[in-house]
Enzyme design. Structure first.
Site, PDB file in Angstrom:
ATOM      1  N   PHE A 153       0.807  -1.217   0.000  1.00 46.77           N
ATOM      2  CA  PHE A 153       0.000   0.000   0.000  1.00 46.77           C
ATOM      3  C   PHE A 153       0.842   1.270   0.000  1.00 46.77           C
ATOM      4  O   PHE A 153       0.319   2.346  -0.301  1.00 46.77           O
ATOM      5  CB  PHE A 153      -0.909   0.040   1.244  1.00 46.77           C
ATOM      6  CG  PHE A 153      -1.884  -1.091   1.318  1.00 46.77           C
ATOM      7  CD1 PHE A 153      -3.085  -1.041   0.651  1.00 46.77           C
ATOM      8  CD2 PHE A 153      -1.579  -2.235   2.056  1.00 46.77           C
ATOM      9  CE1 PHE A 153      -3.979  -2.096   0.709  1.00 46.77           C
ATOM     10  CE2 PHE A 153      -2.468  -3.282   2.133  1.00 46.77           C
ATOM     11  CZ  PHE A 153      -3.672  -3.225   1.452  1.00 46.77           C
ATOM     12  N   TYR A 163       0.948  10.162 -10.955  1.00 46.96           N
ATOM     13  CA  TYR A 163       0.446   9.211  -9.957  1.00 46.96           C
ATOM     14  C   TYR A 163      -0.178   8.006 -10.638  1.00 46.96           C
ATOM     15  O   TYR A 163       0.184   6.854 -10.367  1.00 46.96           O
ATOM     16  CB  TYR A 163      -0.570   9.897  -9.059  1.00 46.96           C
ATOM     17  CG  TYR A 163      -1.477   8.933  -8.328  1.00 46.96           C
ATOM     18  CD1 TYR A 163      -0.985   8.146  -7.285  1.00 46.96           C
ATOM     19  CD2 TYR A 163      -2.820   8.786  -8.694  1.00 46.96           C
ATOM     20  CE1 TYR A 163      -1.801   7.242  -6.621  1.00 46.96           C
ATOM     21  CE2 TYR A 163      -3.645   7.894  -8.035  1.00 46.96           C
ATOM     22  CZ  TYR A 163      -3.140   7.123  -7.001  1.00 46.96           C
ATOM     23  OH  TYR A 163      -3.945   6.227  -6.354  1.00 46.96           O
TER      24      TYR A 163
END
Length: 334
Positions: A73, A142
């Site tokens: 994550f 991103y």
């Protein structure tokens, strides 16, 4: 069984840690604590460090040879910042993640779950939602870094006989229903976080009202973070039970499209906060958005979301009060 959870002190990572604990697993958390609060690591097996640090990775895999999977994550997630400083995102989300992946597979770990994003898709609103084979068009560093790493996971798992899963999830909201964790960013970049931080009488800006959606504002798919966390554990079971090396991409969302205006209306109805609404220009990297088609998740993982939008908003508001009280106590404020 032990599971390495990178970014396990983060909002989503810590929620997944709770689901793992509730499911009988032993999470091993690796987090730099640059963003995540130390409180989220209390009473857990925890290493403070960077996913790109091969020394700490070697130490973790040596001290915990019974780790059977990695849930990854740890990442930078601010879309707007990534359009201004793309190099930062390619370093943190791509290059360092490959060090983690290689270290894990070289240590004999065969299961690697990656936290990806629906931002990789081309902006479109098909009536049945975005499928895993829908056209791709990342509009920010991103999103591009996430899509690039998906390909790396697929190729290296094939090379080293591992099994990888990229979970492309949409917009998480809410908190652990038992209030063990939730959002903590004092300057959030996401929709619900910004709304909860607004004082009474403040102004919330909706960026763009000329998209091809029901009311012109962007469409999003908001999934309760606990549903999202349960999907990760379902994906873990799926990966560990796979007989051969491979790689899968799976959408994780609510399967329901909600416009930003509709979301704001729901928030105002639940919170009763008197705020003003303004319309601004589109921001770089933003898209009209869409919602998830979750048929693949239902088929492969036997998973479906259980919580509503209103529950996610309500849980976020409850957590906000709890977290604020914790912060005040830790700062010595009565």
């Amino acid at each position: 069984m032990k599971i390495l959870v990178t970014g396990g002190a983060g909002y989503i990572g810590r929620t997944v840690v709770s689901v793992l604990l509730d499911s009988g697993y032993i999470p091993v958390i690796l987090d730099s604590l640059i963003k995540g609060p130390r409180e989220f690591t209390e009473d857990q097996v925890f290493y403070c460090g960077d996913i790109g640090d091969s020394k700490i990775l070697s130490r973790i895999f040596t001290e915990h040879p019974d780790i059977v999977a990695v849930m990854h994550f740890a990442a930078l997630i601010d879309i707007e910042e990534s359009t201004r400083i793309p190099s930062k995102y390619y370093t943190e989300n791509l290059l360092k993640s490959q060090i983690l992946l290689n270290s894990a597979l070289s240590s004999g770990i065969k299961c690697f779950l990656f936290s990806s994003t629906a931002a990789v898709y081309r902006s479109s609103s098909p009536k049945d939602g975005l499928r895993e084979d829908s056209p791709l068009e990342p509009l920010s560093a991103y999103a591009a870094s996430k899509l690039m790493f998906e390909r790396i996971v697929a190729d290296i798992c094939h090379e080293k006989k591992g099994f990888g899963v990229a979970l492309r999830y949409f917009n998480p909201i809410g908190a652990d229903p038992l209030m063990r964790s939730g959002p903590y960013n004092s300057d959030p970049s996401h929709l619900l976080g910004k709304l909860t931080k607004l004082p009474a009488g403040g102004t919330f800006t909706i960026y763009g009202n000329d998209y091809s959606t029901r009311d012109g504002t962007p469409m999003r798919d908001f999934i309760h973070v606990w549903d999202l966390a349960e999907a990760h554990v379902a994906a873990l079971h799926f990966a560990m039970n796979s007989k051969e090396a491979g790689f899968e991409v799976i959408n994780i969302g609510s399967g329901i499209g909600v416009t930003v205006q509709e979301f704001v209306d729901s928030f105002l109805g639940i919170s009763k906060t008197p705020i003003k609404i303004a319309i601004g220009e589109r921001r770089p990297g933003d898209s009209a958005g869409a919602f998830a088609n979750t048929l693949r998740a239902k088929s492969l993982l036997n998973w479906s979301p259980r919580f509503t939008l209103d529950q996610g908003i309500s849980d976020s508001l409850s957590w906000e009060k709890i977290w604020l009280a914790k912060r005040q106590r830790s700062d010595g404020v009565d």
